[in-house]
Design a protein around this motif. Structure first.
Motif, mmCIF file in Angstrom:
data_model
loop_
_atom_site.group_PDB
_atom_site.id
_atom_site.type_symbol
_atom_site.label_atom_id
_atom_site.label_comp_id
_atom_site.label_asym_id
_atom_site.label_seq_id
_atom_site.Cartn_x
_atom_site.Cartn_y
_atom_site.Cartn_z
ATOM 1 N N LYS A 1 39.287 52.198 49.305
ATOM 2 C CA LYS A 1 38.588 50.988 48.855
ATOM 3 C C LYS A 1 38.882 49.825 49.795
ATOM 4 C CE LYS A 1 37.109 52.986 45.080
ATOM 5 N NZ LYS A 1 35.687 53.293 44.869
ATOM 6 N N SER A 2 37.980 48.872 49.827
ATOM 7 C CA SER A 2 38.126 47.712 50.702
ATOM 8 C C SER A 2 39.305 46.845 50.291
ATOM 9 C CB SER A 2 36.848 46.856 50.654
ATOM 10 O OG SER A 2 35.727 47.570 51.092
ATOM 11 N N GLU A 3 39.891 46.184 51.280
ATOM 12 C CA GLU A 3 40.863 45.120 51.013
ATOM 13 C C GLU A 3 40.061 43.837 50.829
ATOM 14 O OE1 GLU A 3 43.407 45.266 54.425
ATOM 15 O OE2 GLU A 3 44.801 46.635 53.444
ATOM 16 N N VAL A 4 40.327 43.136 49.715
ATOM 17 C CA VAL A 4 39.460 42.030 49.297
ATOM 18 C C VAL A 4 40.230 40.727 49.190
ATOM 19 C CG1 VAL A 4 37.838 41.237 47.528
ATOM 20 C CG2 VAL A 4 38.094 43.695 47.969
ATOM 21 N N SER A 5 39.623 39.656 49.695
ATOM 22 C CA SER A 5 40.114 38.298 49.447
ATOM 23 C C SER A 5 39.075 37.578 48.608
ATOM 24 C CB SER A 5 40.341 37.548 50.759
ATOM 25 O OG SER A 5 41.481 38.037 51.417
ATOM 26 N N ILE A 6 39.530 36.875 47.582
ATOM 27 C CA ILE A 6 38.612 36.173 46.685
ATOM 28 C C ILE A 6 38.845 34.674 46.784
ATOM 29 C CG2 ILE A 6 37.932 35.839 44.272
ATOM 30 C CD1 ILE A 6 38.610 38.761 43.774
ATOM 31 N N ILE A 7 37.779 33.963 47.102
ATOM 32 C CA ILE A 7 37.846 32.511 47.269
ATOM 33 C C ILE A 7 37.150 31.875 46.072
ATOM 34 C CG2 ILE A 7 37.269 30.570 48.767
ATOM 35 C CD1 ILE A 7 37.068 32.771 51.033
ATOM 36 N N GLY A 8 37.949 31.329 45.177
ATOM 37 C CA GLY A 8 37.424 30.774 43.938
ATOM 38 C C GLY A 8 37.945 31.573 42.765
ATOM 39 N N THR A 9 38.869 31.000 42.000
ATOM 40 C CA THR A 9 39.472 31.745 40.883
ATOM 41 C C THR A 9 39.072 31.155 39.532
ATOM 42 O OG1 THR A 9 41.504 30.434 41.049
ATOM 43 C CG2 THR A 9 41.437 32.520 42.249
ATOM 44 N N GLY A 10 37.794 30.804 39.431
ATOM 45 C CA GLY A 10 37.257 30.425 38.125
ATOM 46 C C GLY A 10 37.081 31.674 37.281
ATOM 47 N N ARG A 11 36.239 31.589 36.262
ATOM 48 C CA ARG A 11 36.082 32.708 35.336
ATOM 49 C C ARG A 11 35.595 33.972 36.054
ATOM 50 N NH1 ARG A 11 32.601 31.497 30.115
ATOM 51 N NH2 ARG A 11 34.335 30.039 29.829
ATOM 52 N N LEU A 12 34.541 33.843 36.884
ATOM 53 C CA LEU A 12 34.003 35.022 37.557
ATOM 54 C C LEU A 12 34.961 35.556 38.612
ATOM 55 C CD1 LEU A 12 31.823 37.091 38.088
ATOM 56 C CD2 LEU A 12 30.639 35.421 39.533
ATOM 57 N N GLY A 13 35.537 34.668 39.428
ATOM 58 C CA GLY A 13 36.446 35.104 40.479
ATOM 59 C C GLY A 13 37.653 35.840 39.929
ATOM 60 N N THR A 14 38.242 35.297 38.867
ATOM 61 C CA THR A 14 39.410 35.933 38.255
ATOM 62 C C THR A 14 39.034 37.260 37.614
ATOM 63 O OG1 THR A 14 40.428 33.775 37.831
ATOM 64 C CG2 THR A 14 41.245 35.630 36.550
ATOM 65 N N THR A 15 37.885 37.295 36.929
ATOM 66 C CA THR A 15 37.421 38.536 36.310
ATOM 67 C C THR A 15 37.193 39.613 37.358
ATOM 68 O OG1 THR A 15 36.347 37.309 34.512
ATOM 69 C CG2 THR A 15 35.627 39.572 34.872
ATOM 70 N N LEU A 16 36.592 39.236 38.489
ATOM 71 C CA LEU A 16 36.360 40.191 39.568
ATOM 72 C C LEU A 16 37.675 40.693 40.158
ATOM 73 C CD1 LEU A 16 33.287 38.704 41.487
ATOM 74 C CD2 LEU A 16 33.442 40.981 40.472
ATOM 75 N N ALA A 17 38.642 39.790 40.321
ATOM 76 C CA ALA A 17 39.942 40.181 40.882
ATOM 77 C C ALA A 17 40.594 41.261 40.019
ATOM 78 C CB ALA A 17 40.855 38.966 40.997
ATOM 79 N N VAL A 18 40.614 41.022 38.712
ATOM 80 C CA VAL A 18 41.238 41.973 37.789
ATOM 81 C C VAL A 18 40.446 43.286 37.752
ATOM 82 C CG1 VAL A 18 41.834 42.400 35.373
ATOM 83 C CG2 VAL A 18 42.254 40.145 36.384
ATOM 84 N N ALA A 19 39.113 43.179 37.687
ATOM 85 C CA ALA A 19 38.275 44.383 37.594
ATOM 86 C C ALA A 19 38.374 45.230 38.857
ATOM 87 C CB ALA A 19 36.826 43.985 37.333
ATOM 88 N N LEU A 20 38.326 44.601 40.024
ATOM 89 C CA LEU A 20 38.388 45.349 41.286
ATOM 90 C C LEU A 20 39.767 45.970 41.492
ATOM 91 C CD1 LEU A 20 36.351 42.958 43.621
ATOM 92 C CD2 LEU A 20 35.633 45.195 42.752
ATOM 93 N N ALA A 21 40.809 45.217 41.147
ATOM 94 C CA ALA A 21 42.169 45.765 41.273
ATOM 95 C C ALA A 21 42.321 46.989 40.380
ATOM 96 C CB ALA A 21 43.201 44.706 40.903
ATOM 97 N N GLY A 22 41.716 46.963 39.216
ATOM 98 C CA GLY A 22 41.796 48.083 38.288
ATOM 99 C C GLY A 22 41.014 49.301 38.738
ATOM 100 N N ARG A 23 40.184 49.119 39.756
ATOM 101 C CA ARG A 23 39.379 50.231 40.266
ATOM 102 C C ARG A 23 39.750 50.612 41.697
ATOM 103 N NH1 ARG A 23 37.294 47.600 36.313
ATOM 104 N NH2 ARG A 23 35.849 48.544 34.825
#
Length: 285
Positions: A1-23
């Motif tokens: 899987k890709s190594e990911v950096s997320i810029i913006g930790t609002g509701r969507l950014g945080t949700t994506l971080a948790v969801a992607l890490a879990g996958r």
């Protein structure tokens, strides 16, 4: 899987971080307006993550994919700052705006990056489960499209693509059935308040009604889902409705949406013409 950096930790950014890490994705960095905000999101991940404030954006460590989940008006600045970062190899940047196309990432495209956008067509609740089953609009260059669709698939969603120039119209359609429906719900609450009901009671009364409409739309066309006054062509009832509405703004909304309902209804043309004349009078009163 890709190594990911997320810029913006609002509701969507945080949700994506948790969801992607879990996958199985490796979250390399989290960037927020303040380091404290990024750190708060990082605590939800079971891994070491680089935490940065927005002012430190140029010091981002390398990653395969940069997800830009900031508000729309901040995306150009983020793209400009990222284009000055140390990452020289061809990586991918995707933003999550519904109204903007990948063209807003032009500074990164000029740098040789692949650019695109992914946008979930749903209200994100803050739980990574809220993304499951969502439809995502995916657009951008060929490589960005491939990566975007892969992410959506891994998140158990469904992707579709539209032309870049159609993003604003697509997003306006989403607003029609989400934000504007909420606004209409609030108007109905206001009307029931005039009938003497408190907002909490009115809210409880209206929810089953709107839920039944959604259930109809799940299996039927808009034409077949239409019920009530306009589907039946009740001229006298329309007149009573308009006479009862004291707020001109509410009367205007009722009249404009009523005209659209008449276009869906299977009624005699003369009856439709008569009701539209009544609605026009309501707009002028």
């Amino acid at each position: 899987k890709s190594e990911v950096s997320i810029i913006g930790t609002g509701r969507l950014g945080t949700t994506l971080a948790v969801a992607l890490a879990g996958r199985g994705y490796s979250i390399r960095s989290l960037v927020a307006r303040t380091a404290q905000s990024a750190r708060k999101a990082a605590r939800l991940l079971d891994a070491e993550v680089q935490v940065l404030a927005a002012s430190q954006l140029r010091t981002l460590i390398d990653a395969d994919l940069f997800l830009i989940t900031v508000p729309d008006d901040q995306i150009p600045q983020v793209a400009s700052e990222l284009s000055r970062s140390n990452a020289d190899r061809k990586v991918t940047a995707l933003h999550t705006s519904g109204a903007l196309s990948s063209d807003v990432l032009a500074p990164l495209r000029k740098k040789g990056w692949h650019t695109g956008s992914i946008h979930p067509l749903m209200s994100v609740s803050g739980s990574d489960d809220s993304l499951r089953g969502a439809f995502w609009s995916v657009e951008g260059d060929r490589s960005a499209l491939r990566i975007g669709k892969e992410i959506v698939r891994d998140l158990e969603g469904k992707s579709f693509s539209i032309r870049s120039e159609d993003k604003p119209l697509y997003h306006a359609a989403a607003v029609m059935v989400s934000g504007n429906v909420v606004a209409l719900f609030d108007v109905a609450l206001e009307m029931l308040a005039e009938c003497g009901l408190d907002r909490k009671k009115a809210h409880a009364i209206l929810l089953p009604l709107i839920a039944s409409t959604v259930r109809n739309l799940e299996t039927k066309t808009p034409e077949a889902s239409l019920t009530g006054t306009f589907s039946r062509g009740d001229v006298a009832t329309v007149k009573r409705h308009l006479a009862a509405m004291r707020n001109p703004e509410v009367r205007s909304l009722y009249s404009m949406l009523g005209k659209r309902s008449l276009n869906l209804a299977n009624l005699n043309k003369n009856l439709v013409r008569e009701i539209k004349k009544v609605l026009l009078t309501g707009l002028q009163d």
